[in-house]
Design an enzyme around this catalytic site. Structure first.
Site, mmCIF file in Angstrom:
data_model
loop_
_atom_site.group_PDB
_atom_site.id
_atom_site.type_symbol
_atom_site.label_atom_id
_atom_site.label_comp_id
_atom_site.label_asym_id
_atom_site.label_seq_id
_atom_site.Cartn_x
_atom_site.Cartn_y
_atom_site.Cartn_z
ATOM 1 N N GLU A 39 -0.198 -0.930 5.691
ATOM 2 C CA GLU A 39 0.918 -0.560 6.564
ATOM 3 C C GLU A 39 0.964 0.931 6.821
ATOM 4 O O GLU A 39 1.449 1.364 7.871
ATOM 5 C CB GLU A 39 2.241 -1.015 5.925
ATOM 6 C CG GLU A 39 3.453 -0.932 6.844
ATOM 7 C CD GLU A 39 4.147 0.431 6.841
ATOM 8 O OE1 GLU A 39 4.953 0.700 7.745
ATOM 9 O OE2 GLU A 39 3.865 1.235 5.921
ATOM 10 N N ASP A 55 0.826 -1.198 0.000
ATOM 11 C CA ASP A 55 0.000 0.000 0.000
ATOM 12 C C ASP A 55 0.867 1.257 0.000
ATOM 13 O O ASP A 55 2.075 1.206 0.269
ATOM 14 C CB ASP A 55 -0.958 0.023 1.191
ATOM 15 C CG ASP A 55 -0.230 0.019 2.539
ATOM 16 O OD1 ASP A 55 0.777 -0.703 2.660
ATOM 17 O OD2 ASP A 55 -0.676 0.730 3.469
#
Length: 335
Positions: A114, A64
């Site tokens: 994350e 991400d």
């Protein structure tokens, strides 16, 4: 070192990953691309976490990114790959993919969410299976400029509210101005200096910052409450208690807390890696090495991303960094 994989392959893979938007909580397409690029089938796949391969060493990377800033799609120019997530951390993911495609033995772990609070992390689901219980080291390919970044800081977010009593702003003496109370109450924080803490010969810096402030309901009303958001970075336990003692006149609420991680320099695999990467620095930030450490798995940060460009609108990673990281990990994992 001579790269075993030509730089255009690494650069092209990085660019392909960049060109698939993957802001946190919207990673389904990038997870699908990783499945497409990786050889073989995953040993674990819950839609948020993919695990491939076997062996004592885990290579780990998140797919991400932070929100886009007009920097998608990416491009290759001036010896670098440019675009959202280039350094943090699609460069690291690209290195992992190319190592796996070359048959380099390791466990390859890709995961989402994350860049958001650790409470949203999908990694606990994998940890609960016990599939990593026998791992001897996790190398997290966060941006480190191809230096070793050992350990990491914990990250605590808190809101401190100061209370007063509302009144007409023409007669402020009839009330208590909460904003004034906040200004007075924050003086110990203003005077607080960073504190250096040494672990395994590495110096981490503990800091507390006011990052956002608010209060008041109207221009003609003395405010009854005012608040300040704090961000604290630490390596030692007890930061919440320290903040309460530092700001006794405010009401403190912890919003989120992520643990710190020790440097793990005594791990024998880290000792081997240090022979290839002699530069070791403390990680003056939080990374998922802390989540591995909580599970009793030693972990260290090592990746090709350029720390100075992470999260920037002009985010980029030098192709030379990709080549160097790939070759270091290839040698580390095969020797």
């Amino acid at each position: 070192m001579t790269s075993a994989v030509p730089a255009p392959d690494l650069a092209a893979t990085t660019l392909r990953l960049i060109d698939v938007p993957s802001e946190s909580r919207s990673e389904a397409e990038i997870v699908g691309l990783v499945r497409e690029l990786m050889p073989g089938s995953p040993t674990y796949d819950d839609g948020e976490v993919l695990l491939y391969g076997e062996g004592p060493i885990v290579l780990a990377g998140h797919v991400d990114t932070v929100p886009a800033q007009g920097n998608v799609p990416g491009r290759i120019a001036d010896g670098a790959v440019h675009g959202l997530g280039a350094s943090d951390m699609k460069a690291g993911v690209a290195v992992m993919v190319e190592l796996a495609r070359a048959g380099v033995p390791a466990r390859y772990l890709f995961f989402t969410r994350e860049e958001v609070p650790v409470s949203d992390s999908p990694l606990p689901g994998l940890f609960a299976t016990g599939m990593l219980a026998d791992a001897e080291l996790a190398v997290v390919l966060e941006p480190t400029d191809n230096d070793l970044h050992a350990g990491c800081l914990g990250n605590l977010q808190a809101r401190v509210t100061f209370h007063g009593e509302s009144a007409h702003s023409a007669r402020p003496w009839t009330g208590v101005n909460a904003i004034h109370e906040l200004v007075r109450g924050l003086q110990p924080l203003v005077a607080l200096a960073p504190e250096d803490v040494e672990l395994d010969g590495l110096v981490f810096r503990e800091v507390v910052s006011a990052v956002r402030v608010g209060g008041g309901i109207a221009a003609n009303v003395v405010p009854a409450s005012a608040w300040v958001d704090l961000n604290a970075r630490f390596v030692r336990p007890g930061m919440e208690e320290q903040l309460r003692a530092l700001l006794p006149d405010g009401e403190l609420e912890v919003i989120a807390e992520s643990p710190s991680a020790p440097p793990a320099l005594g791990n024998p695999h880290v000792a081997r890696l240090r022979e290839l990467v002699p530069s070791v620095k403390p990680k003056q930030a939080w990374t998922p090495v802390a989540q591995f450490a909580e599970q009793g798995i030693d972990a260290i940060n090592y990746g090709p991303g350029a720390t100075a460009y992470a999260h920037r609108v002009d985010e980029q990673v030098p192709i030379a960094n990709l080549e160097q990281c790939y070759e270091v990990l290839r040698v580390f994992l095969t020797d």
